[in-house]
Design a protein around this motif. Structure first.
Motif, short mmCIF file in Angstrom:
data_model
loop_
_atom_site.label_atom_id
_atom_site.label_comp_id
_atom_site.label_asym_id
_atom_site.label_seq_id
_atom_site.Cartn_x
_atom_site.Cartn_y
_atom_site.Cartn_z
N TYR A 29 44.90 75.53 58.91
CA TYR A 29 43.80 75.61 57.95
C TYR A 29 44.22 74.91 56.67
O TYR A 29 45.30 75.15 56.15
CB TYR A 29 43.44 77.06 57.65
N SER A 31 43.32 74.19 52.70
CA SER A 31 42.58 74.81 51.61
C SER A 31 41.53 73.85 51.05
O SER A 31 41.72 72.64 51.05
CB SER A 31 43.53 75.25 50.50
N LEU A 32 40.44 74.43 50.56
CA LEU A 32 39.37 73.62 49.97
C LEU A 32 39.87 72.90 48.72
O LEU A 32 39.62 71.72 48.51
CB LEU A 32 38.17 74.51 49.64
N PHE A 75 36.95 79.77 48.56
CA PHE A 75 35.93 79.35 49.53
C PHE A 75 34.63 79.20 48.73
O PHE A 75 34.14 80.16 48.14
CB PHE A 75 35.76 80.40 50.63
N LYS A 83 32.48 68.92 49.77
CA LYS A 83 32.87 69.44 51.07
C LYS A 83 34.22 68.87 51.46
O LYS A 83 34.54 67.73 51.13
CB LYS A 83 31.81 69.06 52.12
N TYR A 113 28.64 73.77 53.85
CA TYR A 113 29.87 74.55 53.86
C TYR A 113 29.50 76.03 53.96
O TYR A 113 28.84 76.58 53.07
CB TYR A 113 30.67 74.27 52.59
N ASP A 114 29.88 76.67 55.05
CA ASP A 114 29.55 78.07 55.29
C ASP A 114 30.77 78.92 54.96
O ASP A 114 31.79 78.86 55.65
CB ASP A 114 29.14 78.25 56.76
N LYS A 117 32.00 81.28 57.79
CA LYS A 117 32.62 80.54 58.89
C LYS A 117 34.03 80.08 58.50
O LYS A 117 34.97 80.12 59.31
CB LYS A 117 31.77 79.32 59.29
N GLU A 118 34.18 79.63 57.25
CA GLU A 118 35.49 79.19 56.78
C GLU A 118 36.47 80.36 56.72
O GLU A 118 37.64 80.22 57.05
CB GLU A 118 35.37 78.52 55.41
N LYS A 121 37.75 81.01 60.18
CA LYS A 121 38.79 80.04 60.56
C LYS A 121 40.11 80.39 59.88
O LYS A 121 41.18 80.32 60.51
CB LYS A 121 38.36 78.63 60.16
N PHE A 122 40.03 80.75 58.62
CA PHE A 122 41.22 81.11 57.85
C PHE A 122 41.90 82.35 58.46
O PHE A 122 43.11 82.38 58.66
CB PHE A 122 40.81 81.38 56.40
#
Length: 251
Positions: A29, A31-32, A75, A83, A113-114, A117-118, A121-122
């Motif tokens: 994963y 990071s944003l 997030f 994104k 960007y949800d 959902k992120e 995944k994390f």
């Protein structure tokens, strides 16, 4: 100037008893945005005996647990931030990136960007229970020159911004990881002289059995027991290069 890499988390996998970083993209994963700060915590545990009728005590060393690291992961699906993985170098510049993201979206519409959902995944990488290992997996945090192997000990999500229907648009995850090290590396790093462990030492120039015994146990009086364990009939004539075993003792 080169854009700094994003902080990346990758889970370990165990195959045939051997542990290695997973190469499955779903086990990593990114990071944003990179964190603004992170915290490293060190701790020393002491044995403190409280004696009735006294005002103090003399604490003794118990152990040093591995360090912990705390990170905040953002997030954000509000549109303020670009994104991930769409803008290259611009992704590190929030305002410019947001404008570029909007222009890019007009040219080639992208999936929103949800946040939830992120987070899923994390969690799959750092938190989700792994049936093969019977625990959440060890992970590696990689960010520039920072490399940290550890396991998640706590995870807290703070949701801050919402759509009218209550769907989260922004969340901050505060994660704490405890450092992980194999037993072989731990023993090599500590070079323990603990009297609770068996040690083998080679005789060097100037060594005597009482002196070597004192270095291991903090008390030279155990040299006769060491001589008995090693079948030494003349402990005064140690030869350089000989191996001497120092067994655990019960004081």
């Amino acid at each position: 100037m080169a854009t700094p890499d994003k902080l990346k988390l990758t889970a370990y996998k165990t195959v045939g008893g051997k542990e290695s970083l997973s190469t499955d993209p779903n086990d990593s994963y990114v990071s944003l945005v990179n964190p603004e700060t992170y915290t490293i915590n060190y701790k020393v545990n002491l044995n403190i005996k409280e004696v009735p009728g006294t005002s103090g005590s003399d604490p003794s060393y118990a152990n040093t647990p591995p360090p912990t690291m705390q990170f905040d992961f953002l997030f954000d699906g509000s549109g303020v931030l670009p994104k991930p993985s769409t803008l290259g170098a611009l992704s590190s510049i929030p305002i410019v990136g947001a404008v570029a993201s909007a222009v890019s979206g007009l040219i080639s519409p992208q999936e929103d960007y949800d946040v939830m959902k992120e987070i899923t995944k994390f969690n799959k990488v750092v938190f989700t229970y792994d049936g093969d290992q019977h625990s959440p997996r060890k992970i590696q945090l990689l960010w520039g020159k920072l490399i940290f192997d550890g396991n998640l000990t706590s995870l807290n999500f703070n949701f801050k911004l919402f759509k009218p229907d209550g769907t989260p648009l922004r969340a901050v995850a505060t994660a704490v990881f405890v450092g992980s090290v194999t037993d072989k590396l731990r023993v090599a790093a500590q070079k323990d002289n603990s009297p609770d462990l068996t040690h083998v030492r080679q005789v060097t120039e100037g060594d005597t059995l009482p002196l070597m015994t004192y270095k291991i146990y903090g008390d030279a009086s155990y040299y006769m027991e060491v001589a008995r364990v090693n079948n030494l009939t003349n402990f005064r004539n140690l030869k350089v290069g000989d191996s001497i075993k120092f067994p655990p003792i019960n004081k």
